[in-house]
Design an enzyme around this catalytic site. Structure first.
Site, mmCIF file in Angstrom:
data_model
loop_
_atom_site.group_PDB
_atom_site.id
_atom_site.type_symbol
_atom_site.label_atom_id
_atom_site.label_comp_id
_atom_site.label_asym_id
_atom_site.label_seq_id
_atom_site.Cartn_x
_atom_site.Cartn_y
_atom_site.Cartn_z
ATOM 1 N N HIS A 1 0.919 -1.209 0.089
ATOM 2 C CA HIS A 1 -0.022 0.082 -0.136
ATOM 3 C C HIS A 1 1.003 1.219 -0.030
ATOM 4 O O HIS A 1 2.021 1.134 0.390
ATOM 5 C CB HIS A 1 -1.159 -0.070 1.296
ATOM 6 C CG HIS A 1 -2.129 0.961 1.107
ATOM 7 N ND1 HIS A 1 -2.024 2.408 1.313
ATOM 8 C CD2 HIS A 1 -3.436 0.641 0.644
ATOM 9 C CE1 HIS A 1 -3.007 2.799 0.790
ATOM 10 N NE2 HIS A 1 -3.961 1.944 0.680
ATOM 11 N N ASP B 1 -7.976 -5.373 0.097
ATOM 12 C CA ASP B 1 -8.456 -6.319 -1.069
ATOM 13 C C ASP B 1 -7.914 -7.833 -0.779
ATOM 14 O O ASP B 1 -8.296 -8.559 -1.717
ATOM 15 C CB ASP B 1 -8.008 -5.698 -2.433
ATOM 16 C CG ASP B 1 -8.743 -4.522 -2.617
ATOM 17 O OD1 ASP B 1 -9.761 -4.051 -2.522
ATOM 18 O OD2 ASP B 1 -7.897 -3.344 -3.324
HETATM 19 N N1 CMC Z 1 4.120 -7.298 -4.858
HETATM 20 C C1 CMC Z 1 5.408 -7.530 -5.264
HETATM 21 N N2 CMC Z 1 6.209 -6.209 -4.930
HETATM 22 C C2 CMC Z 1 5.683 -5.204 -4.580
HETATM 23 C C3 CMC Z 1 4.179 -5.013 -4.418
HETATM 24 C C4 CMC Z 1 3.399 -6.313 -4.532
HETATM 25 N N3 CMC Z 1 2.161 -6.594 -4.312
HETATM 26 N N4 CMC Z 1 3.904 -4.000 -3.898
HETATM 27 C C5 CMC Z 1 4.929 -3.246 -3.840
HETATM 28 N N5 CMC Z 1 5.826 -3.935 -4.281
HETATM 29 C C6 CMC Z 1 7.455 -3.533 -4.330
HETATM 30 C C7 CMC Z 1 7.666 -2.898 -5.577
HETATM 31 O O1 CMC Z 1 8.273 -3.699 -6.742
HETATM 32 C C8 CMC Z 1 9.075 -2.074 -4.937
HETATM 33 O O2 CMC Z 1 10.146 -2.515 -5.039
HETATM 34 P P1 CMC Z 1 11.497 -1.866 -5.246
HETATM 35 O O3 CMC Z 1 11.560 -0.823 -4.190
HETATM 36 O O4 CMC Z 1 12.410 -2.930 -5.494
HETATM 37 O O5 CMC Z 1 11.306 -1.252 -6.603
HETATM 38 C C9 CMC Z 1 8.318 -1.485 -3.492
HETATM 39 O O6 CMC Z 1 7.602 -2.789 -3.221
HETATM 40 C C10 CMC Z 1 7.657 -0.202 -3.640
HETATM 41 O O7 CMC Z 1 6.550 -0.289 -4.288
HETATM 42 P P2 CMC Z 1 5.739 0.736 -5.296
HETATM 43 O O8 CMC Z 1 5.113 0.111 -6.355
HETATM 44 O O9 CMC Z 1 6.829 1.940 -5.446
HETATM 45 O O10 CMC Z 1 4.796 1.235 -4.190
HETATM 46 P P3 CMC Z 1 3.388 2.309 -4.423
HETATM 47 O O11 CMC Z 1 3.457 2.885 -3.372
HETATM 48 O O12 CMC Z 1 3.900 3.073 -5.630
HETATM 49 O O13 CMC Z 1 2.342 1.331 -4.863
HETATM 50 C C11 CMC Z 1 0.575 -0.281 -4.585
HETATM 51 C C12 CMC Z 1 1.292 0.661 -4.022
HETATM 52 C C13 CMC Z 1 -0.521 -0.589 -3.877
HETATM 53 C C14 CMC Z 1 0.078 0.042 -6.159
HETATM 54 C C15 CMC Z 1 1.420 -1.544 -4.896
HETATM 55 O O14 CMC Z 1 1.753 -2.018 -3.705
HETATM 56 C C16 CMC Z 1 0.749 -2.671 -5.440
HETATM 57 O O15 CMC Z 1 0.733 -2.760 -6.929
HETATM 58 N N6 CMC Z 1 0.135 -3.835 -4.895
HETATM 59 C C17 CMC Z 1 -0.651 -4.956 -5.600
HETATM 60 C C18 CMC Z 1 -2.035 -4.217 -5.997
HETATM 61 C C19 CMC Z 1 -2.933 -3.908 -4.861
HETATM 62 O O16 CMC Z 1 -3.104 -4.784 -3.886
HETATM 63 N N7 CMC Z 1 -3.771 -2.847 -4.822
HETATM 64 C C20 CMC Z 1 -4.673 -2.357 -3.885
HETATM 65 C C21 CMC Z 1 -4.297 -1.366 -3.081
HETATM 66 S S1 CMC Z 1 -5.341 -1.010 -1.508
HETATM 67 C C22 CMC Z 1 -6.960 -0.738 -2.015
HETATM 68 C C23 CMC Z 1 -6.975 0.418 -2.911
HETATM 69 O O17 CMC Z 1 -6.108 1.302 -3.015
HETATM 70 O O18 CMC Z 1 -8.082 0.552 -3.462
#
Ligand code: CMC
Length: 439
Positions: free
Chosen positions: A308, A366
């Protein structure tokens, strides 16, 4: 006395300016950079809004490091245990919990607006039966703007309130009709003696030829999930609604744009993606393989329902939903649900893995919600629609807050331009690399 400012010094010119610091009731202080460009000639750069407060708000507070979520000051755990979705809706819109007569009046007002115009039904016929219900929602909900546009003056608080009530009241009817369209069954009219979630279940699952009994366990489970999803401060879909609304656009159209943003798998679309992922993983023997895929930077696969932007702790909503999974499955005699077991095992493996620990990746709201939806008989492609129904309350409350803010102005971010700065037009026959005519 110390001034509540931070100093910005431009090392190229040596010039310093004081930037005011704003303090909310809780949460980190905020540097006011609204005059920054005027005073320094610099823009600030923050793609993804990692460090930017885009507005003032009194609705929802999150402390992601401590795993705290509050609506209007009330901890989500207390609201989940003691409140109802309709009461939370009132709280969101009006700022305080209602007294009994206020709740009665509000409930009656919502009930009054549950029906949709008959002509709206024909909109569904334009969609093929296998259209994704979220696509249908975007179109049909957006079309409400055509029904009420001429009678809606967004500068009039009474008109705004009526629009808010209509949106909250009609969303379940539109959602259920999206489902009925996909099954080919007739649309079911709302039954206003039912509660908000009971009515949604009735419109989704009853058919004219049979009696339908609402399962109180299902109704309460849905109500609870809706409380948890009602708002989440300036998330992508809410920010979309605010951005669209900042131009004084029609609120029904603005909320439709929120539905669009919610649909993405990084946001509300994750609940459907989690179920698809669990189905793909299949059984516990495959977990290590999928954990490895999630860690592999050359593989686009991510562990859906994990991570998140704000929570660097267990998402408090996920804690409540996981507990609810135990309770609901036990009450329904499905405590051995293989999908729930697989999800718990996956969580256990991920939470002990260094990759997930180092990045503070925990289950989010989720991760477990789809397991409950599935046992309630809701198909996976309706999961995000359920989210949209609940989040409508947050979208509408945030839109109302924005429009009534005297400082509100059109949202208009700037950019770091990296394209060609200036060049002269070249006629087509003289363009380098072009295979037509003389080079
Ligand atoms: N699986 C694997 N690696 C992950 C994941 C994941 N679900 N989420 C983040 N990471 C890694 C990402 O690759 C990055 O690694 P590095 O630092 O080595 O590059 C690090 O963790 C930080 O991630 P980010 O993508 O820069 O973080 P963000 O804040 O931009 O994204 C997120 C947040 C929710 C989009 C992301 O965690 C994600 O894609 N999660 C899976 C989708 C998901 O479950 N979404 C629902 C969110 S909660 C409900 C809502 O918002 O509606």
């Amino acid at each position: 006395m110390k001034k509540d400012t931070v100093t910005f010094t431009d090392n190229t010119t040596g010039k310093s300016i004081e930037l005011p610091v704003m303090r909310g009731t809780v949460g980190p202080p905020v540097i006011d950079i609204s005059k920054f460009y005027k005073e320094t000639g610099y823009f600030t750069f923050d793609p993804g809004f990692m460090s930017t407060a885009s507005c003032r708000s009194k609705i929802t507070y999150i402390d992601g490091d401590a795993g705290i979520l509050r609506y209007r000051g009330y901890p989500i755990e207390q609201l989940a245990a003691k409140s109802s979705f309709i009461e939370v809706a009132y709280l969101m819109l009006y700022g305080d919990l209602p007294c009994a007569s206020e709740l009665e009046r509000f409930t009656a007002l919502i009930r009054r607006h549950t029906m949709i115009n008959e002509s709206l039904k024909s909109f569904y016929q334009g969609f093929y039966h296998d259209a994704h219900p979220m696509a249908v929602m975007v179109g049909v909900f957006g079309s409400l703007s055509a029904f009420y546009h001429d009678s809606l003056d967004i500068n009039n608080p009474e008109h705004r309130e009526l629009a808010a009530l209509r949106m909250i009241a009609k969303m379940p009817t539109i959602a259920a009709a999206s489902y009925k369209h996909s099954t080919g069954e007739p649309f079911i009219y709302p039954k206003n003696k039912l509660g908000y979630c009971g009515n949604l279940l009735h419109m989704m699952f009853s058919v004219p030829s049979e009696d339908y009994q609402i399962d109180p366990i299902a109704e309460r489970a849905l109500d609870l999930i809706f409380i948890l999803h009602a708002d989440h401060e300036q998330n992508a879909s809410t920010s979309t609604v605010r951005l669209a609304g900042s131009s004084s656009a029609n609120p029904f159209a603005c909320v439709s744009s929120g539905i669009t943003a919610l649909w993405g798998p990084a946001h509300g679309g994750a609940n459907e993606a989690v179920l698809n992922m669990l189905d793909e993983i299949g059984d516990a023997s495959q977990i290590e393989k999928y954990i490895a895929k999630a860690k592999d930077k050359s593989d686009p696969f991510r562990l859906m329902g994990f991570g998140h932007r704000i929570y660097k702790e267990y998402d408090p909503r996920a804690t409540i939903i996981r507990q609810m999974c135990h309770e609901v499955l036990t009450k329904l005699g499905k405590e051995d649900d293989p999908l729930f077991e697989l999800a718990q095992k996956l969580e256990e493996v991920a939470l002990t893995d260094d990759y997930f620990k180092e990045r503070s990746l925990y289950p989010n709201v989720d991760f477990y919600s789809g397991i409950i939806y599935r046992v309630l008989g809701i198909p996976a492609n309706m999961f995000t629609v359920m989210f949209a129904v609940a989040r409508t309350v947050g979208w509408v409350a945030q839109w109302m807050e924005m429009i009534s803010d005297p400082d509100q102005r059109i949202s208009r971010p700037r950019q770091l331009y990296e394209g060609t700065s200036l060049r002269d037009y070249v006629s087509i026959e003289r363009r380098a690399g072009c295979d037509l005519g003389e080079k």
